[in-house]
Design an enzyme around this catalytic site. Structure first.
Site: not given
Length: 168
Positions: A12-14
């Site tokens: 998630c999100c990097g």
């Protein structure tokens, strides 16, 4: 006391290397609600979420999260970040001491395992999204007895977990 070594990986999100030990899920709550929803209510709630967001109407560049009964939205928040939109919603509900039992969470973004765990901590039993859940989120939803419905667009959607909460 032994700590379980079963790991749950999420991306998630990097943060693709983030993981949870199974014991970390103890803060999540297994959904015990008997709340049920119809297909028409799912579609109507998603349409209402998009229509109620003035910022989304103007820019198309924000995520929305809302708490609802099967019939209407009573609290909605927007943010450029999907996690932030959900956190704003939950924070407001906590400050106002609103019960979230038997509530539906409506969400515009992808349902990651992190989003699903936040919803579980809120005691949400039905999670609706305009987007898709990840495979891990579906597995967690099954384990936590949460109904996850995604790709709600126009007159269609997919039920990914616990379809028994859908009224036909």
């Amino acid at each position: 006391m032994t700590q379980s070594t079963k790991r749950v990986f999420g991306s998630c999100c990097g943060k693709s290397r983030q993981f949870y030990f199974q014991n970390d899920m103890k803060t999540a709550k297994t959904a015990m609600s008997t709340l049920r929803i119809t297909p028409n209510q799912c579609i109507a709630l998603m349409e209402a979420l998009q229509q109620q967001s003035d910022i989304f109407q103007k820019t198309g560049g924000v995520h929305n999260a809302a708490l609802a009964t099967p019939d209407h939205i009573f609290l909605q928040r927007s943010d450029i970040g999907r996690h932030n939109a959900l956190d704003k919603l939950y924070g407001h509900a906590l400050i106002q001491q609103q019960s979230l039992t038997n509530r539906v969470l409506i969400f515009s973004g992808r349902i990651s395992s992190e989003i699903l765990l936040k919803a579980a901590k809120m005691r949400i039993s039905i999670l609706l999204s305009k987007s898709a859940p990840t495979t891990l989120a579906i597995e967690l939803a099954r384990d936590l007895n949460m109904t996850t419905i995604g790709f709600i667009r126009e007159k269609s959607f997919n039920v990914y977990s616990h379809p028994e909460r859908m009224i036909k």
